[in-house]
Design an enzyme around this catalytic site. Structure first.
Site, PDB file in Angstrom:
ATOM      1  N   SER A  45       0.646  -1.144   0.047  1.00  0.00           N
ATOM      2  CA  SER A  45       0.067  -0.006   0.217  1.00  0.00           C
ATOM      3  C   SER A  45       0.782   1.332   0.045  1.00  0.00           C
ATOM      4  O   SER A  45       0.345   2.517  -0.203  1.00  0.00           O
ATOM      5  CB  SER A  45      -0.958   0.009   1.198  1.00  0.00           C
ATOM      6  OG  SER A  45      -0.287   0.071   2.349  1.00  0.00           O
ATOM      7  N   THR A  66      -2.519  -6.241  -1.285  1.00  0.00           N
ATOM      8  CA  THR A  66      -3.252  -5.518  -0.129  1.00  0.00           C
ATOM      9  C   THR A  66      -4.808  -5.382  -0.483  1.00  0.00           C
ATOM     10  O   THR A  66      -5.251  -5.602  -1.721  1.00  0.00           O
ATOM     11  CB  THR A  66      -2.721  -3.946  -0.006  1.00  0.00           C
ATOM     12  OG1 THR A  66      -3.068  -3.236  -1.114  1.00  0.00           O
ATOM     13  CG2 THR A  66      -1.436  -4.113   0.302  1.00  0.00           C
ATOM     14  N   ASP A 147     -23.696   1.270   5.932  1.00  0.00           N
ATOM     15  CA  ASP A 147     -22.977   1.068   4.749  1.00  0.00           C
ATOM     16  C   ASP A 147     -23.866   1.576   3.546  1.00  0.00           C
ATOM     17  O   ASP A 147     -24.608   0.801   2.821  1.00  0.00           O
ATOM     18  CB  ASP A 147     -22.484  -0.442   4.389  1.00  0.00           C
ATOM     19  CG  ASP A 147     -21.565  -0.496   3.177  1.00  0.00           C
ATOM     20  OD1 ASP A 147     -21.781   0.041   2.235  1.00  0.00           O
ATOM     21  OD2 ASP A 147     -20.644  -1.435   3.248  1.00  0.00           O
ATOM     22  N   THR A 177     -14.209   1.497   6.104  1.00  0.00           N
ATOM     23  CA  THR A 177     -14.617   1.915   4.790  1.00  0.00           C
ATOM     24  C   THR A 177     -13.161   1.920   3.959  1.00  0.00           C
ATOM     25  O   THR A 177     -12.091   2.023   4.689  1.00  0.00           O
ATOM     26  CB  THR A 177     -15.087   3.461   4.590  1.00  0.00           C
ATOM     27  OG1 THR A 177     -14.201   4.321   5.320  1.00  0.00           O
ATOM     28  CG2 THR A 177     -16.400   3.431   5.533  1.00  0.00           C
ATOM     29  N   ARG A 210      -8.235   3.832   6.817  1.00  0.00           N
ATOM     30  CA  ARG A 210      -7.072   4.723   6.275  1.00  0.00           C
ATOM     31  C   ARG A 210      -6.923   5.972   7.199  1.00  0.00           C
ATOM     32  O   ARG A 210      -8.166   6.486   7.660  1.00  0.00           O
ATOM     33  CB  ARG A 210      -7.361   5.102   4.793  1.00  0.00           C
ATOM     34  CG  ARG A 210      -7.091   3.875   3.895  1.00  0.00           C
ATOM     35  CD  ARG A 210      -5.411   3.283   3.578  1.00  0.00           C
ATOM     36  NE  ARG A 210      -5.210   2.523   2.844  1.00  0.00           N
ATOM     37  CZ  ARG A 210      -5.149   1.076   3.400  1.00  0.00           C
ATOM     38  NH1 ARG A 210      -4.935   0.731   4.496  1.00  0.00           N
ATOM     39  NH2 ARG A 210      -4.789   0.276   2.315  1.00  0.00           N
ATOM     40  N   GLU A 239       0.980   9.050   6.851  1.00  0.00           N
ATOM     41  CA  GLU A 239       2.024   7.790   7.345  1.00  0.00           C
ATOM     42  C   GLU A 239       3.172   8.288   6.296  1.00  0.00           C
ATOM     43  O   GLU A 239       2.920   8.272   5.055  1.00  0.00           O
ATOM     44  CB  GLU A 239       1.603   6.616   7.131  1.00  0.00           C
ATOM     45  CG  GLU A 239       0.138   6.366   8.147  1.00  0.00           C
ATOM     46  CD  GLU A 239      -0.328   4.781   7.948  1.00  0.00           C
ATOM     47  OE1 GLU A 239       0.114   4.230   6.885  1.00  0.00           O
ATOM     48  OE2 GLU A 239      -1.449   4.668   8.449  1.00  0.00           O
ATOM     49  N   HIS A 256       0.054   0.676  11.564  1.00  0.00           N
ATOM     50  CA  HIS A 256      -0.768   0.266  10.454  1.00  0.00           C
ATOM     51  C   HIS A 256      -0.450  -1.255  10.172  1.00  0.00           C
ATOM     52  O   HIS A 256       0.247  -1.532   9.203  1.00  0.00           O
ATOM     53  CB  HIS A 256      -0.370   1.078   9.090  1.00  0.00           C
ATOM     54  CG  HIS A 256      -1.366   0.879   8.037  1.00  0.00           C
ATOM     55  ND1 HIS A 256      -1.286   1.729   6.918  1.00  0.00           N
ATOM     56  CD2 HIS A 256      -2.073  -0.270   7.461  1.00  0.00           C
ATOM     57  CE1 HIS A 256      -2.124   1.378   5.966  1.00  0.00           C
ATOM     58  NE2 HIS A 256      -2.759   0.083   6.481  1.00  0.00           N
ATOM     59  N   GLY A 259      -3.645  -5.537   9.722  1.00  0.00           N
ATOM     60  CA  GLY A 259      -3.793  -6.544   8.829  1.00  0.00           C
ATOM     61  C   GLY A 259      -2.424  -7.481   8.713  1.00  0.00           C
ATOM     62  O   GLY A 259      -2.594  -8.071   7.714  1.00  0.00           O
TER      63      GLY A 259
HETATM   64  N1  NAI Z   1      -5.146  -1.358   8.870  1.00  0.00           N
HETATM   65  C1  NAI Z   1      -4.900  -2.383   8.137  1.00  0.00           C
HETATM   66  O1  NAI Z   1      -3.841  -3.032   8.253  1.00  0.00           O
HETATM   67  C2  NAI Z   1      -5.723  -2.499   7.021  1.00  0.00           C
HETATM   68  C3  NAI Z   1      -6.585  -1.730   6.597  1.00  0.00           C
HETATM   69  N2  NAI Z   1      -7.548  -2.043   5.446  1.00  0.00           N
HETATM   70  C4  NAI Z   1      -8.512  -0.818   5.046  1.00  0.00           C
HETATM   71  O2  NAI Z   1      -9.786  -1.296   5.362  1.00  0.00           O
HETATM   72  C5  NAI Z   1     -10.619  -0.983   4.294  1.00  0.00           C
HETATM   73  C6  NAI Z   1     -11.994  -1.797   4.380  1.00  0.00           C
HETATM   74  O3  NAI Z   1     -11.573  -3.128   3.696  1.00  0.00           O
HETATM   75  P1  NAI Z   1     -12.497  -4.134   3.210  1.00  0.00           P
HETATM   76  O4  NAI Z   1     -13.637  -4.354   4.315  1.00  0.00           O
HETATM   77  O5  NAI Z   1     -11.689  -5.336   2.936  1.00  0.00           O
HETATM   78  O6  NAI Z   1     -13.189  -3.288   2.020  1.00  0.00           O
HETATM   79  P2  NAI Z   1     -14.419  -3.575   1.347  1.00  0.00           P
HETATM   80  O7  NAI Z   1     -14.217  -2.996  -0.177  1.00  0.00           O
HETATM   81  O8  NAI Z   1     -14.588  -5.034   1.203  1.00  0.00           O
HETATM   82  O9  NAI Z   1     -15.682  -2.741   2.087  1.00  0.00           O
HETATM   83  C7  NAI Z   1     -15.591  -1.417   2.114  1.00  0.00           C
HETATM   84  C8  NAI Z   1     -17.072  -1.249   2.721  1.00  0.00           C
HETATM   85  O10 NAI Z   1     -17.087   0.060   2.892  1.00  0.00           O
HETATM   86  C9  NAI Z   1     -18.203   0.459   2.266  1.00  0.00           C
HETATM   87  N3  NAI Z   1     -18.346   1.929   2.073  1.00  0.00           N
HETATM   88  C10 NAI Z   1     -17.792   2.594   1.160  1.00  0.00           C
HETATM   89  N4  NAI Z   1     -18.056   4.178   1.559  1.00  0.00           N
HETATM   90  C11 NAI Z   1     -18.701   4.129   2.683  1.00  0.00           C
HETATM   91  C12 NAI Z   1     -19.385   5.279   3.470  1.00  0.00           C
HETATM   92  N5  NAI Z   1     -19.259   6.532   3.313  1.00  0.00           N
HETATM   93  N6  NAI Z   1     -19.659   4.912   4.679  1.00  0.00           N
HETATM   94  C13 NAI Z   1     -20.207   3.845   5.007  1.00  0.00           C
HETATM   95  N7  NAI Z   1     -19.510   2.555   4.217  1.00  0.00           N
HETATM   96  C14 NAI Z   1     -18.891   3.000   3.113  1.00  0.00           C
HETATM   97  C15 NAI Z   1     -18.671  -0.143   0.853  1.00  0.00           C
HETATM   98  O11 NAI Z   1     -19.797  -0.123   0.409  1.00  0.00           O
HETATM   99  C16 NAI Z   1     -17.902  -1.572   1.448  1.00  0.00           C
HETATM  100  O12 NAI Z   1     -18.924  -2.294   1.550  1.00  0.00           O
HETATM  101  C17 NAI Z   1     -10.005  -1.117   3.177  1.00  0.00           C
HETATM  102  O13 NAI Z   1     -10.243  -0.111   1.859  1.00  0.00           O
HETATM  103  C18 NAI Z   1      -8.448  -0.708   3.799  1.00  0.00           C
HETATM  104  O14 NAI Z   1      -8.307   0.883   3.383  1.00  0.00           O
HETATM  105  C19 NAI Z   1      -7.731  -3.232   5.007  1.00  0.00           C
HETATM  106  C20 NAI Z   1      -6.905  -4.137   5.325  1.00  0.00           C
HETATM  107  C21 NAI Z   1      -5.847  -3.818   6.492  1.00  0.00           C
HETATM  108  O1  LIG Z   2      -4.396  -4.604   2.891  1.00  0.00           O
HETATM  109  C1  LIG Z   2      -4.606  -3.353   3.123  1.00  0.00           C
HETATM  110  O2  LIG Z   2      -5.285  -2.493   2.665  1.00  0.00           O
HETATM  111  C2  LIG Z   2      -3.362  -2.767   3.972  1.00  0.00           C
HETATM  112  O3  LIG Z   2      -3.637  -1.774   4.715  1.00  0.00           O
HETATM  113  C3  LIG Z   2      -2.369  -3.533   4.376  1.00  0.00           C
HETATM  114  O4  LIG Z   2      -2.249  -4.325   5.639  1.00  0.00           O
HETATM  115  C4  LIG Z   2      -1.144  -2.517   4.577  1.00  0.00           C
HETATM  116  O5  LIG Z   2       0.074  -3.147   4.365  1.00  0.00           O
HETATM  117  P1  LIG Z   2       1.237  -2.587   3.659  1.00  0.00           P
HETATM  118  O6  LIG Z   2       0.722  -2.708   2.544  1.00  0.00           O
HETATM  119  O7  LIG Z   2       1.347  -1.128   3.988  1.00  0.00           O
HETATM  120  O8  LIG Z   2       2.423  -3.449   4.025  1.00  0.00           O
END
Ligand code: NAI
Ligand SMILES: O=C(O)C(=O)[C@H](O)COP(=O)(O)O
Length: 384
Positions: A45, A66, A147, A177, A210, A239, A256, A259
């Site tokens: 990312s 990611t 959502d 989101t 994010r 970040e 961060h 995940g």
């Molecule tokens: N901190 C970390 O290590 C990680 C962070 N993430 C973040 O988590 C986010 C979500 O991941 P997933 O659930 O897999 O994505 P996803 O795309 O499966 O789900 C996101 C949901 O948010 C909804 N959404 C969009 N705009 C919205 C709003 N204004 N209000 C409410 N809901 C809204 C969408 O309709 C969707 O159902 C990723 O896009 C990524 O940015 C993901 C993995 C790891």
């Molecule tokens: O999958 C995502 O979306 C994430 O936020 C990742 O866990 C972030 O990991 P890096 O890509 O920054 O290593």
């Protein structure tokens, strides 16, 4: 075939070694010169993938290992005929386990004996939020989901969704989101001064989506006011150069890594390997599971003397305790200002192996059915 890849992608050789020659580069510092002669670009990312990076290069496939895709200009890739693949859901369970661990710590800290009495509001019910809702409901929590994009798509036939205001009245509000900067439901600074002022002292706000979904200046101001909520941040605006005053005011701060379970990271590599193989018309026989080592903690045992919540807490925290990440983060961020950005990235590059709950077998001897159900709902494997 030449592959340029972020050096932090796990199992690069195992998955991609027989597809092409791999050049490892720093994802954060990747430049147009690095990718000039590449055919395939593999990122995580931290690399901005756009015209500035790729114009004039040979790259014909970009994969991000990611879930999030806000770092990729997909429109430009499509208009340039460059194939793109992400890894939706790859580390969703890792984020869910992070959030469950945080909720259990919060309950304990607040003296809430039964954590299921905390209502949980989920903003964004996709792969992460949806799985979190499912697990919490199995445990008997009251869960509300907001959502709007899904609510519009699915109408009355789908799951019941509520307004953001309703979700924000829950004891725990957790953000899942994507980061979007345009459109009717854009999420950039979704939580600004007004929404943050509606949150109260007894509430917990968790952000693992994010950093830019929360306006960090507004959050900083809110945390200096009376009746401020408790806040847990895994993701930060700007970040790796994060707002260090904000760090001082949040309860748990992590770099961060929500995940970052080994399973989640390796699945990210596998999903992009599958997509690349499809794109090149190659067979894709490798699976993440074949590369996962034996976990350091393989088994835990509880007897009939064990109390349900204590045992669940012991099991969860033996696998993953966010307080350890918080301590490492605070230590790293106590360095002089100019060293903090690199230190943030080092915490992520050198992240210790973290295994998911499903890697541990729980042996239960003479325990109640309810205790067995709790462990199953948390995702542990049971050995009765
Ligand atoms: N901190 C970390 O290590 C990680 C962070 N993430 C973040 O988590 C986010 C979500 O991941 P997933 O659930 O897999 O994505 P996803 O795309 O499966 O789900 C996101 C949901 O948010 C909804 N959404 C969009 N705009 C919205 C709003 N204004 N209000 C409410 N809901 C809204 C969408 O309709 C969707 O159902 C990723 O896009 C990524 O940015 C993901 C993995 C790891
Ligand atoms: O999958 C995502 O979306 C994430 O936020 C990742 O866990 C972030 O990991 P890096 O890509 O920054 O290593």
């Amino acid at each position: 075939m030449r592959i340029v890849a972020d050096e932090n992608i796990p199992l690069l050789d195992s998955f991609f070694g027989d597809i092409g020659e791999i050049d490892r580069v720093s994802g954060r510092a990747m430049s147009a010169a690095d990718v000039q002669n590449a055919d395939i670009l593999l990122v995580r990312s931290v690399t901005r993938v756009n015209q500035a990076l790729l114009e004039g290069s040979r790259v014909r496939f970009v994969g991000t290992c990611t879930i999030g895709t806000d770092h990729v200009d997909q429109q430009w890739l499509a208009s340039s005929g460059i194939a793109f693949a992400a890894a939706p859901g790859c580390n969703a369970n890792s984020v869910v386990e992070y959030v469950m661990s945080v909720i259990s710590l919060h309950a304990e800290r607040r003296g809430v004996a039964d954590w299921t009495k905390l209502s949980v509001g989920i903003v964004g019910a996709g792969n992460v939020g949806g799985e979190l809702a499912h697990k919490l409901e199995r445990l008997d929590f009251d869960v509300l989901c907001c959502d709007p994009p899904r609510a519009e798509r699915e109408g009355d036939d789908g799951q019941k969704f509520v307004s953001l205001e309703e979700v924000m009245a829950c004891d725990v509000v957790t953000l899942h989101t994507p980061l979007t900067r345009e459109g009717e439901h854009d999420t950039l600074h979704l939580f600004g001064p007004e929404r943050l002022s509606a949150l109260r002292e007894h509430q917990l706000l968790i952000n693992t989506s994010r950093g830019e979904v929360i306006d960090s200046s507004a959050l900083l101001a809110r945390l200096d006011e009376p009746n401020a909520p408790t806040v847990v941040l895994d993701v930060w605006e700007h970040e790796p150069r994060i707002h260090s005053e904000l760090l001082d005011r949040v309860w748990l701060a992590t770099p961060h890594i929500a995940g970052y379970s080994l399973e989640g990271k390796v699945q990210g590599s596998e999903m992009v390997y599958q997509a690349l193989s499809r794109c090149l018309g190659l067979p894709a026989r490798k699976k993440a599971g074949q590369f996962l080592p034996e976990p350091a903690l393989a088994k835990l045992s509880f007897t009939s003397a064990a109390e349900e919540m204590d045992s669940a807490n012991i099991a969860m925290r033996s696998c993953y305790d966010p307080r350890r990440d918080d301590a490492r983060m605070r230590l790293a961020m106590s360095l002089p200002a100019e060293e903090r950005g690199p230190a943030f990235d080092r915490l992520r590059r050198d992240y210790p192996v973290r295994r998911e709950f499903s890697s541990v077998k729980i042996q239960l001897k003479g325990t109640s059915k309810s205790m067995q159900d709790t462990f199953r709902a948390l995702g542990f494997k049971l050995k009765l």
